[in-house]
Design an enzyme around this catalytic site. Structure first.
Site, PDB file in Angstrom:
ATOM      1  N   TYR A 179      15.612  32.185   1.430  1.00 24.92           N
ATOM      2  CA  TYR A 179      14.503  33.046   1.819  1.00 24.92           C
ATOM      3  C   TYR A 179      14.634  33.498   3.276  1.00 24.92           C
ATOM      4  O   TYR A 179      15.038  32.725   4.141  1.00 24.92           O
ATOM      5  CB  TYR A 179      13.180  32.305   1.669  1.00 24.92           C
ATOM      6  CG  TYR A 179      12.712  32.135   0.242  1.00 24.92           C
ATOM      7  CD1 TYR A 179      12.464  33.222  -0.568  1.00 24.92           C
ATOM      8  CD2 TYR A 179      12.497  30.858  -0.267  1.00 24.92           C
ATOM      9  CE1 TYR A 179      12.015  33.066  -1.874  1.00 24.92           C
ATOM     10  CE2 TYR A 179      12.048  30.669  -1.567  1.00 24.92           C
ATOM     11  CZ  TYR A 179      11.817  31.783  -2.368  1.00 24.92           C
ATOM     12  OH  TYR A 179      11.383  31.618  -3.649  1.00 24.92           O
ATOM     13  N   LYS A 185       0.851  -1.193   0.000  1.00 27.05           N
ATOM     14  CA  LYS A 185       0.000   0.000   0.000  1.00 27.05           C
ATOM     15  C   LYS A 185       0.888   1.244   0.000  1.00 27.05           C
ATOM     16  O   LYS A 185       2.094   1.170   0.219  1.00 27.05           O
ATOM     17  CB  LYS A 185      -0.916  -0.011   1.223  1.00 27.05           C
ATOM     18  CG  LYS A 185      -0.184   0.081   2.559  1.00 27.05           C
ATOM     19  CD  LYS A 185      -1.153   0.044   3.731  1.00 27.05           C
ATOM     20  CE  LYS A 185      -0.394   0.149   5.052  1.00 27.05           C
ATOM     21  NZ  LYS A 185      -1.299   0.179   6.216  1.00 27.05           N
TER      22      LYS A 185
END
Length: 384
Positions: free
Chosen positions: A275, A36
């Site tokens: 940033y 999964k």
């Protein structure tokens, strides 16, 4: 065209992990390989054929889409169990394809009978019992009713499995709860046996239960994270393999995540990197940009704390992880160049960056980081 990074799957590592698991599997029990979450981020398309090559013939998935992917990835038939979502409109396809599936509500059970009659084909059902997880499964007071329904509709329902799921077998804090779940599951098995209902498989164990509660192997175990070379958590590793005088991890990581240096530049003392103002250069620095960011699965929470490998050395992330780029401090390395390999997960020389190490610098678990790796990152198999 390839993405800005790629993932390698190691056949030798997977073979090692399979051997470790098989040596500890109870005699007569079968192994179901849980794929999964896109095979825990490794990729269903490359992982399933590789696992099958190494002897895997039973797979567990969460939903119908994943079951279809497993079928498409292989040229030979294998056993598949869907453990979770099967929409009503998908159920006919599932029965037609001989795929087993969890049943945890009466409506799905009744619909299975109707479609089996229509298709003139038995539905392969795995009855999930609620034993204390409180997520899905038939409540204990409904077990007699369900057993009677199965007997009355035996012509249409193939009782493939009786199953449950444990609520945190990896942690000792949950052991009393898990032990009570084991007792409850045994009650359910006894009730069905007394009703002359004999499921092909009784299954409850995930990777953690497989290791910590060997008596829960029953007829089949569902192994996920362990086969990929990761422990369910550090506590499990310590309890199983880490208490020796010189502990050696018996598992090997199957996944390797790699990119390349995109740019190299000098940053002067006193200047900010990236940033904002989260990182100030306190000395003359050399910074390498790598074209991987949080849109690629490298979490923004690893800003100023994540690690990578360049030229066989461990380097740190500096500044904020961007959407598509991160910066690495390579000041202590000689002659870093554009195009140099960057290892985000895996080995380079004598050094290794494990997925587990990410959780030391962020709030992510192994499972979370792996399954967040984007589908469009190219997966390649490195054969033995």
């Amino acid at each position: 065209m390839d993405n800005t990074s790629h993932i390698e799957l190691s056949e030798s590592a997977l073979a090692n992990n399979f051997q470790y698991i098989r040596e500890r599997l109870a005699p007569g029990a079968r192994l179901s390989h849980v794929v999964k979450g896109n095979a825990y981020g490794h990729g269903i398309d490359p992982f399933v054929p590789l696992a099958h090559k190494l002897g895997a013939d039973h797979f567990s998935v969460f939903d119908v889409h994943e079951a279809e992917q497993v079928l498409k990835a292989l040229s030979e038939p294998v056993d598949i169990i869907i453990m979770g979502m099967v929409a009503q409109e998908q159920l006919e396809w599932v029965i037609q394809k001989n795929i087993g599936y969890f049943v945890f509500d009466s409506k799905r059970l009744e619909q299975s009978v109707l479609l089996a009659k229509k298709l003139k084909k038995k539905a392969k059902v795995h009855i999930e019992l609620e034993t204390g997880m409180n997520r899905s499964g038939f409540e204990m007071e409904n077990w007699p009713q369900i057993s009677r329904f199965l007997i009355e509709n035996a012509a249409y329902l193939d009782l493939q499995g009786l199953c449950t799921h444990f609520a945190g077998a990896e942690s000792i804090a949950n052991h009393l709860r898990v032990r009570q779940q084991i007792k409850n599951f045994r009650k359910g098995r006894a009730l069905f046996k007394n009703a002359n209902l004999k499921p092909k498989w009784s299954h409850a164990a995930c990777s953690a239960a497989f290791l910590r509660f060997p008596k829960t192997h029953f007829d089949l175990v569902r192994i996920g994270i362990l086969q990929y070379g990761f422990w369910p958590n550090m506590e499990t590793y310590i309890s199983i393999a880490g208490l020796e005088e010189n502990p050696v991890d018996p598992l090997q990581r199957v996944i390797n995540w790699k990119s390349r240096v995109m740019n190299v530049k000098k940053v002067h003392k006193g200047e900010y990197i990236g940033y904002g103002t989260s990182y100030l250069a306190t000395q003359e620095m050399t910074v390498a940009s790598v074209p991987v960011g949080y849109s690629h699965g490298f979490s923004r929470s690893l800003s100023n704390s994540g690690r990578a490998l360049v030229r066989g050395m461990r380097v740190g992330v500096v500044g904020v992880v961007n959407m598509n780029v991160m910066m690495l401090d390579v000041s202590h390395l000689d002659h870093v160049e554009i195009g140099d390999e960057v290892v985000l997960i895996g080995r380079q020389g004598d050094q290794e960056i494990s997925v587990s190490s990410f959780s030391e610098y962020s709030d992510q678990m192994n499972y979370e980081l792996l399954t967040r790796l984007p589908l469009d990152i190219k997966r390649r198999v490195k054969t033995i």
